[in-house]
Write a protein that holds these residues in place. Sequence first.
Motif, PDB file in Angstrom:
ATOM      1  N   ALA A   8       0.858  -1.180   0.000  1.00 57.74           N
ATOM      2  CA  ALA A   8       0.000   0.000   0.000  1.00 57.74           C
ATOM      3  C   ALA A   8       0.895   1.231   0.000  1.00 57.74           C
ATOM      4  N   ALA A   9       0.616   2.167  -0.882  1.00 59.32           N
ATOM      5  CA  ALA A   9       1.447   3.370  -1.017  1.00 59.32           C
ATOM      6  C   ALA A   9       0.630   4.459  -1.700  1.00 59.32           C
ATOM      7  N   PRO A  10       0.988   5.726  -1.491  1.00 56.71           N
ATOM      8  CA  PRO A  10       0.294   6.807  -2.201  1.00 56.71           C
ATOM      9  C   PRO A  10       0.337   6.587  -3.713  1.00 56.71           C
ATOM     10  N   ALA A  11      -0.655   7.121  -4.399  1.00 58.57           N
ATOM     11  CA  ALA A  11      -0.818   6.864  -5.832  1.00 58.57           C
ATOM     12  C   ALA A  11       0.446   7.137  -6.661  1.00 58.57           C
ATOM     13  N   PRO A  12       1.174   8.250  -6.448  1.00 61.43           N
ATOM     14  CA  PRO A  12       2.381   8.471  -7.266  1.00 61.43           C
ATOM     15  C   PRO A  12       3.450   7.393  -7.040  1.00 61.43           C
ATOM     16  N   LEU A  13       3.581   6.928  -5.795  1.00 61.12           N
ATOM     17  CA  LEU A  13       4.543   5.857  -5.514  1.00 61.12           C
ATOM     18  C   LEU A  13       4.058   4.535  -6.100  1.00 61.12           C
ATOM     19  N   THR A  14       2.766   4.286  -5.974  1.00 59.70           N
ATOM     20  CA  THR A  14       2.206   3.048  -6.518  1.00 59.70           C
ATOM     21  C   THR A  14       2.373   2.993  -8.035  1.00 59.70           C
ATOM     22  N   ALA A  15       2.218   4.123  -8.700  1.00 57.86           N
ATOM     23  CA  ALA A  15       2.381   4.149 -10.163  1.00 57.86           C
ATOM     24  C   ALA A  15       3.776   3.695 -10.558  1.00 57.86           C
ATOM     25  N   GLU A  16       4.799   4.165  -9.840  1.00 58.75           N
ATOM     26  CA  GLU A  16       6.170   3.745 -10.135  1.00 58.75           C
ATOM     27  C   GLU A  16       6.385   2.291  -9.741  1.00 58.75           C
ATOM     28  N   PHE A  17       5.825   1.895  -8.608  1.00 55.28           N
ATOM     29  CA  PHE A  17       5.923   0.503  -8.172  1.00 55.28           C
ATOM     30  C   PHE A  17       5.352  -0.438  -9.236  1.00 55.28           C
ATOM     31  N   ARG A  18       4.188  -0.092  -9.774  1.00 51.05           N
ATOM     32  CA  ARG A  18       3.529  -0.973 -10.733  1.00 51.05           C
ATOM     33  C   ARG A  18       4.273  -1.058 -12.055  1.00 51.05           C
ATOM     34  N   LYS A  19       5.025  -0.012 -12.407  1.00 49.69           N
ATOM     35  CA  LYS A  19       5.829  -0.096 -13.634  1.00 49.69           C
ATOM     36  C   LYS A  19       6.842  -1.234 -13.542  1.00 49.69           C
ATOM     37  N   VAL A  20       7.443  -1.384 -12.358  1.00 48.88           N
ATOM     38  CA  VAL A  20       8.408  -2.467 -12.167  1.00 48.88           C
ATOM     39  C   VAL A  20       7.686  -3.796 -11.988  1.00 48.88           C
ATOM     40  N   HIS A  21       6.646  -3.785 -11.172  1.00 48.68           N
ATOM     41  CA  HIS A  21       5.866  -5.001 -10.907  1.00 48.68           C
ATOM     42  C   HIS A  21       5.375  -5.643 -12.211  1.00 48.68           C
ATOM     43  N   GLN A  22       4.964  -4.821 -13.151  1.00 49.31           N
ATOM     44  CA  GLN A  22       4.436  -5.330 -14.414  1.00 49.31           C
ATOM     45  C   GLN A  22       5.451  -6.170 -15.171  1.00 49.31           C
ATOM     46  N   PHE A  23       6.730  -5.831 -14.999  1.00 46.01           N
ATOM     47  CA  PHE A  23       7.737  -6.508 -15.811  1.00 46.01           C
ATOM     48  C   PHE A  23       8.634  -7.467 -15.026  1.00 46.01           C
ATOM     49  N   ASN A  24       8.480  -7.513 -13.681  1.00 46.93           N
ATOM     50  CA  ASN A  24       9.239  -8.559 -12.990  1.00 46.93           C
ATOM     51  C   ASN A  24       8.360  -9.688 -12.470  1.00 46.93           C
ATOM     52  N   VAL A  25       7.051  -9.463 -12.364  1.00 43.26           N
ATOM     53  CA  VAL A  25       6.115 -10.521 -11.983  1.00 43.26           C
ATOM     54  C   VAL A  25       4.880 -10.501 -12.889  1.00 43.26           C
ATOM     55  N   PHE A  26       4.448  -9.342 -13.248  1.00 42.43           N
ATOM     56  CA  PHE A  26       3.226  -9.016 -13.975  1.00 42.43           C
ATOM     57  C   PHE A  26       2.006  -9.180 -13.093  1.00 42.43           C
ATOM     58  N   THR A  27       1.786 -10.393 -12.565  1.00 38.17           N
ATOM     59  CA  THR A  27       0.589 -10.594 -11.756  1.00 38.17           C
ATOM     60  C   THR A  27       0.777 -11.816 -10.876  1.00 38.17           C
ATOM     61  N   VAL A  28      -0.232 -12.120 -10.072  1.00 36.50           N
ATOM     62  CA  VAL A  28      -0.104 -13.110  -9.002  1.00 36.50           C
ATOM     63  C   VAL A  28      -1.245 -14.117  -9.097  1.00 36.50           C
ATOM     64  N   ASN A  29      -0.982 -15.333  -8.680  1.00 34.84           N
ATOM     65  CA  ASN A  29      -1.880 -16.483  -8.699  1.00 34.84           C
ATOM     66  C   ASN A  29      -3.359 -16.112  -8.523  1.00 34.84           C
ATOM     67  N   THR A  30      -4.156 -16.377  -9.543  1.00 30.36           N
ATOM     68  CA  THR A  30      -5.554 -15.927  -9.578  1.00 30.36           C
ATOM     69  C   THR A  30      -6.448 -16.594  -8.536  1.00 30.36           C
ATOM     70  N   PRO A  31      -6.556 -17.930  -8.491  1.00 31.63           N
ATOM     71  CA  PRO A  31      -7.498 -18.514  -7.534  1.00 31.63           C
ATOM     72  C   PRO A  31      -7.129 -18.229  -6.083  1.00 31.63           C
ATOM     73  N   VAL A  32      -5.837 -18.130  -5.784  1.00 27.68           N
ATOM     74  CA  VAL A  32      -5.443 -17.788  -4.413  1.00 27.68           C
ATOM     75  C   VAL A  32      -5.911 -16.377  -4.061  1.00 27.68           C
ATOM     76  N   GLN A  33      -5.799 -15.454  -5.004  1.00 29.38           N
ATOM     77  CA  GLN A  33      -6.279 -14.094  -4.741  1.00 29.38           C
ATOM     78  C   GLN A  33      -7.778 -14.083  -4.457  1.00 29.38           C
ATOM     79  N   HIS A  34      -8.548 -14.795  -5.272  1.00 33.64           N
ATOM     80  CA  HIS A  34      -9.995 -14.835  -5.056  1.00 33.64           C
ATOM     81  C   HIS A  34     -10.326 -15.511  -3.727  1.00 33.64           C
ATOM     82  N   GLY A  35      -9.598 -16.588  -3.411  1.00 31.40           N
ATOM     83  CA  GLY A  35      -9.825 -17.272  -2.142  1.00 31.40           C
ATOM     84  C   GLY A  35      -9.524 -16.375  -0.953  1.00 31.40           C
ATOM     85  N   LEU A  36      -8.428 -15.643  -1.020  1.00 30.28           N
ATOM     86  CA  LEU A  36      -8.076 -14.722   0.057  1.00 30.28           C
ATOM     87  C   LEU A  36      -9.121 -13.615   0.199  1.00 30.28           C
TER      88      LEU A  36
END
Length: 386
Positions: free
Chosen positions: A250-278
Amino acid sequence: MSIARTPTVETKLPAVGTTIFTVMSALATEKGAVNLGQGFPDFDCDPALVQAVTDAMTQGLNQYPPMTGVPALREAVAAKIEAMYGHKYDPATEVTITAGATQAIITAILAIVRPGDEVIVLDPCYDSYVPNIDLAGGKAVRVPLTPGTFRPDFAKIAAAITPRTRAIIVNSPHNPSATVWTREEMLQLQELLAPTDVFVISDEVYEHMVFDERGHQSAARFPGLAARSFIVSSFGKTYHVTGWKVGYVAAPAPLTAEFRKVHQFNVFTVNTPVQHGLAAYMARREPYLELPAFYQRKRDLFREGLARTRFRLLPSEGSYFQCVDISAVSELGEEAFCKWLTRDVGVAAIPLSAFYEGGFDQRVVRFCFAKKDDTLRTALDRLARL
């Protein structure tokens, strides 16, 4: 005919080799020791959580989720933070689901640290911090927590801040010492950083394991810290599913925007059914609200048994760790003692020196009590001879 040749690799992490955690776990397996070294539970999670993930799978929720995380889970995280710490994060722009807290930390570092930037780390610290900084081209500036108490020394932190300081990593409840930052200490950090542009990476993976009614002082509680912080937490730690490797930032929107730029290209996304289960499981607050009492009972059981040994117990204010001073038990150094304890007594621990650069030996070792009561009693029976 050409000869096959593997090119020489110039390592980016020359100081990284086989860790003491790997060594001790292998030795524990070899000797049949009770492994209180590694920081994960040996008991199962709530069957209802497994069922929630199973339901998601059988409902066909098995393809890529949004890069930022399943909306329902991000909304549940934002609601939890607001309810517990009073800070409202926008789940659309300020909460990101990650492949565990370790990925969250390196992603935050890569998002903000440039070559030559300095990042303050407080020794002893979790072993991923410094290699992450190295990979970003930054320089780790190590500031020791006060030996013996492991409280932050704000004079030393202030002295370490320079024009090149980009961030500071804080961790409460603290691994490995099991200390918990107070409200007053968080306010001191907020005041110290107020005139600077220093970011905070707040590692809060043990947020729901704070004992004796202290209360977790999340960076989210303090407006001046929340405005500059990446707050990291772990579903694996909270719900006893460390192998699922799911966390959030969790981070302010400007920090999250930069975080997601990296996240998109080192993981992209996370296990779908586990996310829904959680997301479905988080509709009930009891599992995390009851966690402090659950682990405090284990802490008290373990400390009661250790009190019958010659170990000197250090405070365990939070997390699922207990540190002890070995000075009255052995003249060995920490690492040698842990190996002896594993081989000859049948209980594995971790030397605290493993969390310091250069291996600062204070004659202190760390046990993990996130274990079944029977496991703890077996370990205590073996330790009773000390």
